[in-house]
Structures are given as C-alpha cells and as structure tokens.
Design a protein around this motif. Structure first.
Motif, short mmCIF file in Angstrom:
data_model
loop_
_atom_site.label_atom_id
_atom_site.label_comp_id
_atom_site.label_asym_id
_atom_site.label_seq_id
_atom_site.Cartn_x
_atom_site.Cartn_y
_atom_site.Cartn_z
N PHE A 88 0.78 -1.19 -0.06
CA PHE A 88 0.04 -0.21 0.08
C PHE A 88 0.88 1.30 0.02
O PHE A 88 0.66 2.43 -0.52
CB PHE A 88 -1.01 -0.07 1.22
CG PHE A 88 -2.11 -0.98 1.00
CD1 PHE A 88 -2.71 -1.28 -0.30
CD2 PHE A 88 -2.68 -1.28 2.44
CE1 PHE A 88 -3.90 -1.99 -0.27
CE2 PHE A 88 -3.75 -2.48 2.17
CZ PHE A 88 -4.23 -2.60 0.77
N ASN A 89 2.06 1.43 0.86
CA ASN A 89 2.77 2.43 0.91
C ASN A 89 3.63 2.60 -0.35
O ASN A 89 4.24 3.88 -0.74
CB ASN A 89 3.69 2.19 2.14
CG ASN A 89 3.10 2.32 3.48
OD1 ASN A 89 2.13 2.99 3.44
ND2 ASN A 89 3.49 1.60 4.42
N LEU A 90 3.82 1.40 -1.17
CA LEU A 90 4.45 1.73 -2.43
C LEU A 90 3.98 3.03 -3.27
O LEU A 90 4.83 3.49 -4.04
CB LEU A 90 4.67 0.25 -3.09
CG LEU A 90 5.65 0.10 -4.16
CD1 LEU A 90 7.05 0.36 -3.74
CD2 LEU A 90 5.56 -0.92 -5.13
N GLY A 177 -6.22 4.77 -9.46
CA GLY A 177 -4.88 3.98 -9.37
C GLY A 177 -4.81 3.29 -8.25
O GLY A 177 -4.36 2.17 -8.25
N GLN A 178 -5.18 3.79 -7.11
CA GLN A 178 -5.16 3.53 -5.82
C GLN A 178 -6.14 2.03 -5.68
O GLN A 178 -5.79 1.19 -5.21
CB GLN A 178 -5.33 4.38 -4.61
CG GLN A 178 -4.27 5.10 -4.59
CD GLN A 178 -3.06 4.57 -4.02
OE1 GLN A 178 -3.24 3.76 -2.66
NE2 GLN A 178 -1.98 4.88 -4.38
N TYR A 179 -7.36 2.19 -6.33
CA TYR A 179 -8.49 1.23 -6.31
C TYR A 179 -7.93 0.16 -7.17
O TYR A 179 -8.10 -1.10 -6.49
CB TYR A 179 -9.74 1.96 -6.93
CG TYR A 179 -10.80 1.09 -6.85
CD1 TYR A 179 -11.79 1.13 -5.80
CD2 TYR A 179 -11.12 0.23 -8.18
CE1 TYR A 179 -12.87 0.09 -5.92
CE2 TYR A 179 -12.31 -0.62 -8.01
CZ TYR A 179 -13.07 -0.71 -7.11
OH TYR A 179 -14.33 -1.61 -6.92
N ALA A 180 -7.19 0.24 -8.19
CA ALA A 180 -6.84 -0.84 -9.09
C ALA A 180 -5.82 -1.54 -8.26
O ALA A 180 -5.49 -2.80 -8.22
CB ALA A 180 -6.34 -0.53 -10.46
N TRP A 181 -4.93 -0.79 -7.94
CA TRP A 181 -3.56 -1.27 -7.19
C TRP A 181 -4.02 -2.19 -5.74
O TRP A 181 -3.39 -3.24 -5.51
CB TRP A 181 -2.65 0.02 -6.40
CG TRP A 181 -1.57 -0.64 -5.85
CD1 TRP A 181 -1.28 -0.21 -4.26
CD2 TRP A 181 -0.35 -1.25 -6.32
NE1 TRP A 181 0.03 -0.73 -4.05
CE2 TRP A 181 0.51 -1.28 -5.01
CE3 TRP A 181 -0.14 -1.97 -7.41
CZ2 TRP A 181 1.74 -2.13 -5.07
CZ3 TRP A 181 0.91 -2.59 -7.35
CH2 TRP A 181 1.97 -2.70 -6.38
N THR A 182 -4.98 -1.65 -5.16
CA THR A 182 -5.47 -2.45 -3.92
C THR A 182 -6.12 -3.78 -4.27
O THR A 182 -5.83 -4.71 -3.80
CB THR A 182 -6.78 -1.89 -3.16
OG1 THR A 182 -6.16 -0.24 -2.82
CG2 THR A 182 -7.44 -2.51 -1.93
#
Length: 433
Positions: A88-90, A177-182
C-alpha cells in the motif's frame, strides 16, 4: 504559414528529443561483472548480516510450527498484513492523501473484507466441527456460515459505494490508480498466500515441506552464487547466476527427498486437522507415510552404500516434484518481484528484515509455491472418491439440526422399507467388516 516571431529574423527549428525512460537499468553483462555477488567487496559483511537474520527467522518459524496449526495460521495473517502495508505504501503519495482524509482506511476495508471471505471459506468446516457439542454455538455458527457470502458481498459493495462517494475533482486518476492497486494486491498477493492456510489443515507436512524447500533453495542459491557465481542468469536480478541456480536446484531436490522422509515420521505433522483445537494429533498416517523396503541389486557397490535394502516412503516421490518446482519454477516469483521493484526504482519493498529487505521480499517465491503445493496435493495426493466422512461433513455444514434429524429419520425409513431388521442389519455389517 508559420508565424514570424522576433522581427522577421530566420526561424530556428526546434529539435525534438526522444523522451528517455526514467528507469535505471543495470546491465550485468557489461564490464567485468561487478554486480555479481562473487565480486562484491562487502560480501562478507552482508553475508554475516543476512546469516544472523536468517537464523532468528528460522528459529522463530520452527517454534511457531511446533506450537501448532492455529499459531501457524496466525503467523500467516500477520505476514499478509505486513505485506499489504508495504505494498500500500509503495504507491502512496503524502500530498494526495492529505487531500483525501479516510481514503487510506478504504484500502484496509477491502483487505479485511477479502480476509473475511477467504478465511471464512477455509475455516467454516473446522469451525463447525469445533462447536457441534454446543447447541447454541451450533445454531450461531450455522447462521454465520449460511450468510457468510452475503455478508462479504455487502461489505464489498459498501466499500465500492464509499469509493465512489469520495471521488474528488482533479484526484480521479490517483484514486482510481489506488483502487486498481488495492485489488491487484488482493488478487496477486493475498489470495495466493491464503493457499498456505489451506495446506496447513491438510496436515502441517504439506505446509512445512514446501515452505522449507523455498528456504533451502534461497539459502543454497546464495551460497553457491557467493562462492562460485560467475555467469549472470537474468538481467532483472543482476546478482543471480547460473552457478547459483543450478547448484540450488540440485541441493533442493535432494533435500526434498531426504526431508520428506524425516518429516513424515511425525504424526502431528502428517495428520489433517478437522477442527480448531490445539491438541496433539494422532491418526493413521496412511500408505503415503508408511515406509516401503527396496532391496538393492547385488551389483551395487557396497563400498559406496553398505546397506542391502533401503526404506522409502511413497511421499518422497511426491516430494521430488515439489523440490523441482521450488528450485526451477518458484524462483520466477522472485524474478517477477525484481522486475516490479526496478519498475518503481526501489531496492527492496521494505527494511524490516536486516540483510533481506521487507516481508514481501521474502514471500515472493513462497506465494507461488503455496498455490502449487495445494493444487498438487488436491490433484495427485488426495483421493477423489466420495467417502462417508466427506458426506457427513457436507451434511453438518449445509443442513440445520432439524434437517439432520429429518435425514436420520428418513434413512431409518428407507432401511425398514428394504426389510432390514436389526439382526439382518447386524449380519450385513459383519459381512462388510
């Protein structure tokens, strides 16, 4: 017509330069191979730090395995949480997060919803078996299991609506982007590592052996590459060498054959766990863990191997396939992680383990191995025939207490309709026995 800017002087054409990638690539094939571990000037210092970290990690791992199934599951849950935090921090940006209060909490909402779904599916049968003696808990657990999927679905929908309602102008790209990354973390990382929990309840053996083989392969590759590595293996990992890869493969496959024989002698490792208790297990290990004695031919040189026969457990032949996967295929999980880190221009996912990096750096190959071990066990080890125990398990999970009583009564009626008296039933049972 071009506009004349600058009082009629001749216009100078603008030169267009190709945009260079901001990714810094290390070419291990150039120069004298200074990226190789064998040529590292500080390799002994790094080896000492790495060795110390490895010793306490293996020691802690052995202690938790000795404590039993539930403690191993708790360890995996902690590892998954730490991996999620690193990942998550990445892609986290402090400036954007300050403008989106509570947005980071949404990532963890999706994570724990996925955890509830996956572990609910894995633990449901064991939880059911653990409360069959208590009628109140039995009814409660029955309701939880019945509506488990619906609860998880609505929790996910709540997170989805939460995400939509928090969309903010000029932040759409970052938020999506955060939604897809999660979701990538949940699919690629969390789901794969959850297979390790399923392996634990099939018998700690099927978790411990694959995990140990990855550890052995990692250590062997480091040692072989440390002393003999000269030929680069892959550009994604400049310090990986063919000498380390081949030496580790041979070491891992031989270790798999020997280690399976040793671990297979302990019933508390080989017995499957059907509930959530923490007591020692005692069961019939089955033919896989019963040694078979093979006589060696007379032409076999006695000076090399003085014994006339050797005992081999059938599970050792399965262990060879696990060893081959751990040494040849599983390292590609590490190569994938290396390429991923290079794409983001980072050396490690974290710094929580001295000499090793973060938790994710140690678990990349373990995730790939856990999935294969589960699929291999279900496909080539577990019997696919329907047994009485399997039918009873399905009855306990899917039928309420009243339905089970009705089934019991109906079975009695069917037996009476077939003109079975108690004496006939007893003789039939004796003939089966």
């Amino acid at each position: 017509m071009q506009k004349d800017l600058g009082g009629g002087g001749p216009s100078t054409p603008k030169l267009r330069h190709r945009r260079r990638s901001n990714e810094v690539m290390h070419d291990s094939t150039t120069g004298n191979g200074t990226d190789l571990l064998a040529n590292d000037q500080n390799k002994y210092k790094s080896m000492w730090i790495r060795a110390c970290s490895t010793v306490w990690m293996i020691g802690g791992f052995v202690l938790i395995v000795y404590m039993g199934h539930l403690y191993i599951c708790a360890l995996i849950v902690v590892i998954q949480i730490l991996m999620a935090r690193e990942l998550f921090n990445l892609l986290r940006r402090a400036h954007e997060d300050q403008q989106l209060p509570g947005f980071r909490l949404l990532n963890w909402h999706f994570f724990f919803t996925a955890m509830l779904f996956v572990y609910g599916r894995i633990m449901s049968q064991r939880l059911f078996n653990a409360v069959t003696s208590d009628k109140v808990l039995y009814q409660l657990v029955s309701s939880l299991i019945k509506y488990h999927m619906a609860v998880c679905y609505f929790l996910y929908i709540a997170g989805f609506m939460w995400f939509i309602l928090t969309l903010k102008k000029k932040m759409y790209k970052y938020q999506f982007g955060q939604y897809a990354w999660t979701h990538m973390i949940l699919i690629v990382v969390f789901t794969q590592s959850s297979f390790a929990v399923a392996n634990i309840f099939e018998g700690i053996f099927w978790f411990l052996l694959p995990a140990s083989l990855i550890i052995i392969n990692d250590i062997a590759a480091y040692v072989w590459g440390f002393f003999f590595g000269k030929t680069p293996l892959i550009k994604l990992s400049p310090k990986k060498t063919w000498e380390g890869f081949i030496g580790a493969s041979v070491t891992t496959i031989l270790s798999a054959f020997v280690l399976a024989n040793h671990l297979g002698q302990f019933k508390w490792l080989t017995c499957p766990r059907k509930d959530l208790s923490t007591g020692w297990l005692h069961c019939d290990p089955g033919p896989l863990f019963k040694p078979e004695y093979l006589s060696l031919p007379g032409s076999f040189p006695r000076w090399f191997f003085p014994w006339k026969e050797v005992s081999i457990m059938p599970v050792q032949w399965h262990a060879i396939w696990l060893g081959m996967f751990a040494s040849i295929i599983a390292p590609f999980g590490g190569f994938f992680a290396s390429g991923f880190k290079r794409a983001f221009k980072i050396k490690d996912f974290g710094d929580s383990i001295p000499g090793h990096g973060g938790i994710t750096d140690r678990m990349d190959c373990q995730m790939v191995m856990a999935v294969f071990a589960y699929i291999y066990h279900q496909s080539f080890v577990v019997s696919q025939s329907v047994s009485v125990a399997m039918i009873i398990d399905q009855i306990l999970v899917n039928l309420t207490f009243e339905d089970q009583l009705q089934l019991y009564t109906r079975l009695g009626d069917i037996l009476r309709e077939k003109h079975y008296t108690l004496d006939n039933l007893g003789s039939a049972w004796d003939s089966i026995g």
